[in-house]
Design an enzyme around this catalytic site. Structure first.
Site, PDB file in Angstrom:
ATOM      1  N   HIS A 359       0.775  -1.220  -0.026  1.00 15.05           N
ATOM      2  CA  HIS A 359       0.056  -0.137  -0.060  1.00 15.05           C
ATOM      3  C   HIS A 359       0.791   1.416  -0.037  1.00 15.05           C
ATOM      4  O   HIS A 359       2.072   1.361   0.533  1.00 15.05           O
ATOM      5  CB  HIS A 359      -0.948  -0.069   1.233  1.00 15.05           C
ATOM      6  CG  HIS A 359      -0.253  -0.675   2.284  1.00 15.05           C
ATOM      7  ND1 HIS A 359      -1.264  -1.702   3.314  1.00 15.05           N
ATOM      8  CD2 HIS A 359       0.820  -0.894   3.151  1.00 15.05           C
ATOM      9  CE1 HIS A 359      -0.378  -1.924   3.947  1.00 15.05           C
ATOM     10  NE2 HIS A 359       0.688  -1.584   4.095  1.00 15.05           N
ATOM     11  N   ARG A 436      16.964   9.527  10.573  1.00 19.59           N
ATOM     12  CA  ARG A 436      16.022  10.124  11.116  1.00 19.59           C
ATOM     13  C   ARG A 436      16.453  11.062  12.064  1.00 19.59           C
ATOM     14  O   ARG A 436      17.200  10.662  12.908  1.00 19.59           O
ATOM     15  CB  ARG A 436      14.754   9.450  11.425  1.00 19.59           C
ATOM     16  CG  ARG A 436      14.722   8.497  12.285  1.00 19.59           C
ATOM     17  CD  ARG A 436      13.516   7.515  12.412  1.00 19.59           C
ATOM     18  NE  ARG A 436      13.690   6.777  13.560  1.00 19.59           N
ATOM     19  CZ  ARG A 436      13.373   5.444  13.544  1.00 19.59           C
ATOM     20  NH1 ARG A 436      12.367   5.062  12.564  1.00 19.59           N
ATOM     21  NH2 ARG A 436      13.171   4.756  14.756  1.00 19.59           N
TER      22      ARG A 436
END
Length: 453
Positions: A359, A436
């Site tokens: 997805h 990150r």
């Protein structure tokens, strides 16, 4: 032996288009392409296309067809004038000439074979194709004796009330003994209000001339406007879908499905409603396509499921599931037993077997190994504003949700990319890549609220 002349010089004014009429598309081929496809089945010695309006465009569209000859009809002065243009090309030719129209796309190969066989068997000077039509208005009526020997062709405007009741009409498709035709063609006169040279006038001057009926009158439908083009498409679709169902394909709602003639469907394929199959597409046995899908110029393996998705110029191997709402384009190759889920876009990408992108992902210019898992929200940043760069992902590698892979980039085998990471450097095998900002939590923090007083 047989030579074929195809009349393809007209502009097609009623189409109201800059495109030559014979190049308008119908179910995966141009109108002229359909005629050539049927003509090839009689194995002609020569094929001559008579071109005129935008002739260079017509020639260019037929570059892939081997052995074609072209002759120019600079002025379009009627069907007889068109055939006169082939006289210099057929000097010394002694056999049969089939004359076809480039805007009659529904003519079946077996009908041409019947016309040619009848012509040869009876040694006719000419043999013309006729049809019994429900509404003969506008067609020339064909009058024959009891042996189908032509007595006269009468134009609609010249018919008596009794002759207008005759529903046997001239299809405008002929087979000639060329030496006989070549002798009378130069004598053709334009003795009519349109000042045009009609091939029917030549037919009336030859003997013997025999008529042979087409089995299905819809085969002779000529395309002169968009409405007739749409009607021809409906007829063609019914043919294609009837053949598919007879060959073991299930069409859940045939009226909502369209299939080009160039599509190949294997047995036990199921096509759901609102699905459109175009171009050079093949669907493997047991696959289920749709509902709401478009497949174009793609090869789909066995037992593949595709729903609510667009697939173009791609290859999908056996057992893969695609959709809903996936988009595969631009030379995508998907291996077997893969999962391409909702809102996934693949472009110029090759996925190995058992790879999942379930997805919300974009993979462009990417190659993966086997057993790869692409997390939700993963994208490959492949364009630097000047050119595209590739991303290579090794076997069994996993990307966490919301990852950005900035190409050019290589991720090795068994790599894990932490969720939320932006990866700009290559990652070796068996590594965890984290890129990150560290989360900071400040206790007791809250925004100052305005004084309500």
């Amino acid at each position: 032996m047989v030579a074929i002349a195809i009349l393809a010089a007209g502009k097609g004014t009623r189409m109201k288009s800059g495109l030559p009429k014979v190049l308008h598309s119908l179910g995966g081929r141009s109108l002229l392409g359909w005629v050539l496809n049927s003509a090839a089945e009689v194995e002609p010695e020569r094929q001559i296309v008579i071109v005129g309006y935008r002739s260079e465009m017509v020639r260019e569209s037929l570059q892939a067809v081997p052995g074609l000859e072209f002759v120019e009809q600079a002025e379009q002065l009627g069907t007889g004038h068109a055939v006169q243009q082939v006289i210099p090309l057929l000097q010394g030719y002694e056999d049969s000439l089939l004359v076809l129209n480039g805007d009659v796309p529904l003519l079946r190969p077996q009908t041409l074979k019947l016309l040619l066989d009848t012509h040869r068997r009876h040694n006719n000077a000419a043999t013309l194709l006729t049809a019994h039509v429900p509404d003969p208005k506008g067609y020339g009526r064909v009058i024959c004796d009891g042996n189908n020997i032509l007595k006269q062709i009468i134009e609609d405007r010249d018919c008596t009330p009794a002759q207008k009741q005759n529903h046997r009409v001239n299809a405008g498709i002929y087979c000639f003994r060329w030496p006989d035709l070549a002798e009378v063609l130069p004598k053709l006169q334009a003795n009519n209000n349109q000042q045009e040279y009609y091939l029917t006038d030549v037919v009336n001057d030859l003997s013997p001339v025999m008529a042979v009926d087409v089995e299905d009158y819809e085969e002779i439908l000529g395309i002169n406007d968009r409405k007739q083009l749409a009607l021809a498409y409906q007829i063609l679709q019914n043919r294609i879908k009837d053949q598919a169902m007879a060959a073991g394909v299930t069409l859940i709602d045939p009226d909502s499905i369209t299939i080009d003639d160039t599509v190949k469907l294997e047995v036990d394929v199921v096509i759901e409603p609102q699905t459109h199959l175009r171009g050079h597409t093949t669907i493997g046995t047991g696959s289920r396509i749709g509902p709401g899908s478009l497949i174009e110029n793609s090869q789909i393996g066995a037992n593949v499921t595709i729903s609510y998705s667009v697939v173009s110029d791609s290859v999908i191997q056996a057992g893969t599931r695609v959709g809903p709402y996936a988009h595969l384009r631009g030379h995508v190759e998907v291996g077997s037993q893969c999962r391409i889920g909702n809102f996934v876009e693949l472009k110029n990408t090759k996925l190995g077997d058992r790879t999942n992108a379930a997805h919300l992902a974009y993979l462009g210019d990417t190659t993966t190994g086997t057993g790869v898992n692409i997390g939700a929200g993963t994208i490959t940043a492949n364009y630097d504003g000047v050119k595209k760069h590739r991303t290579q992902i090794g076997d069994r590698t996993k990307t966490g949700s919301n990852s950005v892979l900035v190409a050019p980039l290589i991720l090795g085998n068994d790599v894990t990319v932490a969720a939320g990471s932006t990866i700009t450097e290559n990652v070796p095998d068996d590594c965890l890549a984290v890129a990150r900002s560290r989360q900071v939590v400040k206790p007791g923090w809250r925004l100052k609220q305005p004084d309500p007083t």
